[in-house]
Design an enzyme around this catalytic site. Structure first.
Site, mmCIF file in Angstrom:
data_model
loop_
_atom_site.group_PDB
_atom_site.id
_atom_site.type_symbol
_atom_site.label_atom_id
_atom_site.label_comp_id
_atom_site.label_asym_id
_atom_site.label_seq_id
_atom_site.Cartn_x
_atom_site.Cartn_y
_atom_site.Cartn_z
ATOM 1 N N ASP A 173 0.872 -1.171 0.000
ATOM 2 C CA ASP A 173 0.000 0.000 0.000
ATOM 3 C C ASP A 173 0.915 1.228 0.000
ATOM 4 O OD1 ASP A 173 -1.960 1.867 0.218
ATOM 5 O OD2 ASP A 173 -2.553 1.372 2.254
ATOM 6 N N ILE A 174 1.541 1.472 -1.136
ATOM 7 C CA ILE A 174 2.532 2.536 -1.256
ATOM 8 C C ILE A 174 1.835 3.812 -1.715
ATOM 9 C CG2 ILE A 174 4.753 3.200 -2.229
ATOM 10 C CD1 ILE A 174 4.740 0.621 -0.480
ATOM 11 N N GLU A 175 1.823 4.822 -0.849
ATOM 12 C CA GLU A 175 1.072 6.042 -1.126
ATOM 13 C C GLU A 175 1.960 7.289 -1.123
ATOM 14 O OE1 GLU A 175 -2.596 6.324 0.943
ATOM 15 O OE2 GLU A 175 -2.825 4.157 1.092
ATOM 16 N N GLY A 176 3.241 7.077 -1.320
ATOM 17 C CA GLY A 176 4.170 8.196 -1.392
ATOM 18 C C GLY A 176 5.539 7.701 -1.824
ATOM 19 N N ALA A 437 -4.386 5.000 6.777
ATOM 20 C CA ALA A 437 -3.923 4.244 5.631
ATOM 21 C C ALA A 437 -4.083 4.918 4.292
ATOM 22 C CB ALA A 437 -4.649 2.912 5.581
#
Length: 454
Positions: A173-176, A437
């Site tokens: 869950d890569i958000e940056g 998240a």
């Protein structure tokens, strides 16, 4: 003779009752629900309804997969990763392994194994909005694959936060930041899993705008078993499912069939489990069920539904069970969860169709604007986590209130004795609050502070 016949029949029935269908990734009615971040607790103050331990959510067959959220620090103290499971286990409230900032959550081993015994898979999710998730080289990424394998999966290490429990795979869950070199990480996990005596899964949770800004590179480079697309907090969210210019499941289906390394990858509709679970994109259970059924009728890549998160779903009248009962198909798994009455929705959605998806659809590419937090406004604000550092002026959500850091702070609970935080008051609208998240990465930095075992 009749007595022995009765005994034999009862024995067969008992064996059938004990049989639990194993997780089947090829199905199109699976339900994946994130657990670990106490999303309900981030936006509410009634502690009795805060997140429970994992086994609490495994009592029936509603949920098929649990990504544990999150491993949000890749290289912490001692070069060892760190996890934060909010009110259940964290470096702020539990002992840590010597020389590291990894909490000892071994009391959860029995929970994990119980859920697995019920035919569910339990994976570790890496990243999240406050995640320090990046690599500097292929070699570092590959070595990190060994670390994760030994720490959570089929290997061995002196640092195993879940003790002897062996998880079923990883979720990204890569958000940056960047997913450069992530292919080497996943390939190393795949190599190690190839010789194992159990199945391991690799999943990802990209945002719905296609292609995903952070994960598209790794999604195109290595094989994923399932992709939990977050259809919320964006223009392409579930509330726009009746707008073909915004709703873009067709693009993800096309990716699965033409670009994905694994052409059998399953695409899930990711949804908030409550109006307080995301900034936008929440729809009631009836609406989500109809969207899911229509999508399944049109796209063969459809694998099921993902929800954020378990705590929100349970406090929203068992939203998880309502969705599972609506999408459940016949086959190897027999229903044991209680029927749930789903209220009729007033929202308009597209009519169910069994025809193929339209050949030409245009999609908007402009994301929704972000909201700057003001007093009492919790839109776009992450929940506080124990294992990252905050700078003065950073804002977080904790127990339903908005807090602002007075100065640099690490591991000090908002409202705690250290006095690091200013209470800006209760969130004026929980519907606007976004838990840890699934928001844009904020300015929390990984702390490089000495750690001593508790």
């Amino acid at each position: 003779m009749a007595f022995f016949l009765v005994i034999a029949v009862l024995s067969v029935l008992s064996l059938r009752a004990l049989h639990v269908a194993a997780f089947d990734n090829s199905r199109s009615d699976n339900l994946a629900v994130y657990w670990g971040q106490n999303s309900y607790g981030a936006t509410h103050s009634d502690t009795a309804n805060f997140q429970k331990t994992l086994s609490y959510y495994c009592q029936d067959d509603s949920i098929d997969a649990f990504p544990i959220a999150f491993l949000n620090v890749f290289f912490g103290a001692g070069g060892v990763p760190s996890i934060d499971l909010s009110n259940i286990c964290s470096s702020a409230n539990d002992p840590v392994f010597p020389g590291t900032n990894m909490p000892d959550c071994s009391f959860l081993a029995s929970d994990i194994e119980f859920c697995q015994s019920k035919g569910k898979i339990v994976t570790i999710s890496l990243g999240g909005a406050t995640g320090a998730a990046s690599f500097t080289s292929d070699a570092q990424a590959s070595a990190f694959g060994d670390t994760i394998w030994n720490t959570f999966l089929g290997g061995s290490s002196s640092v195993r936060p879940f003790g002897g429990a062996v998880l079923d795979g990883i979720d990204l869950d890569i958000e940056g930041g960047s997913t450069t070199y992530f292919a080497s990480f996943i390939n190393r996990i795949r190599t190690l899993a190839a010789g194992a005596n159990k199945q391991y899964y690799v999943t990802g949770a990209p945002q719905c705008p296609f292609p995903d800004a952070y994960m598209s590179t790794v999604l195109n480079a290595v094989a994923f078993d399932a992709v939990y697309v977050q259809f919320y907090n964006n223009y392409c969210g579930l509330t726009n499912a009746n707008n073909p210019n915004d709703w873009d499941f067709d693009l993800w289906d096309n990716w699965a069939k033409t670009q994905a390394v694994n052409k059998n990858v399953k695409i899930y509709i990711g949804a908030p489990a409550s109006s307080t679970a995301a900034g936008s994109g929440y729809v009631d259970a009836s609406t989500l069920a109809n969207i899911a059924l229509q999508t399944r009728s049109q796209y063969s890549s459809f694998g099921g539904v993902m929800l954020w998160d378990a705590s929100q779903a349970y406090e929203n009248n068992r939203y998880d069970a309502a969705i599972k009962n609506a999408i459940r198909e016949g086959g190897s798994s027999s229903p044991t969860s209680q029927p749930v009455t789903v209220p009729t929705s007033s929202q308009t959605i597209p009519a169910t169709s069994t025809t193929a998806n339209p050949t030409t659809t245009s999609h908007s590419t402009t994301a929704s604007p972000t909201t700057t937090a003001a007093a009492g406004n919790c839109a776009g604000v992450s929940a506080w986590v124990a294992n990252v550092a905050y700078n003065g002026g950073d804002t977080v959500i904790y127990n339903g209130h908005l807090w602002t850091a007075k100065w640099w702070s690490y591991g000090d609970v908002p409202g705690g004795s250290a006095g690091d935080w200013t209470d800006d008051g209760a969130c004026t609208s929980f519907a606007a609050a976004v838990p840890t998240a699934h928001v844009a990465a904020k300015s929390a930095k990984v702390a490089s502070v000495p750690t001593t075992a508790a």
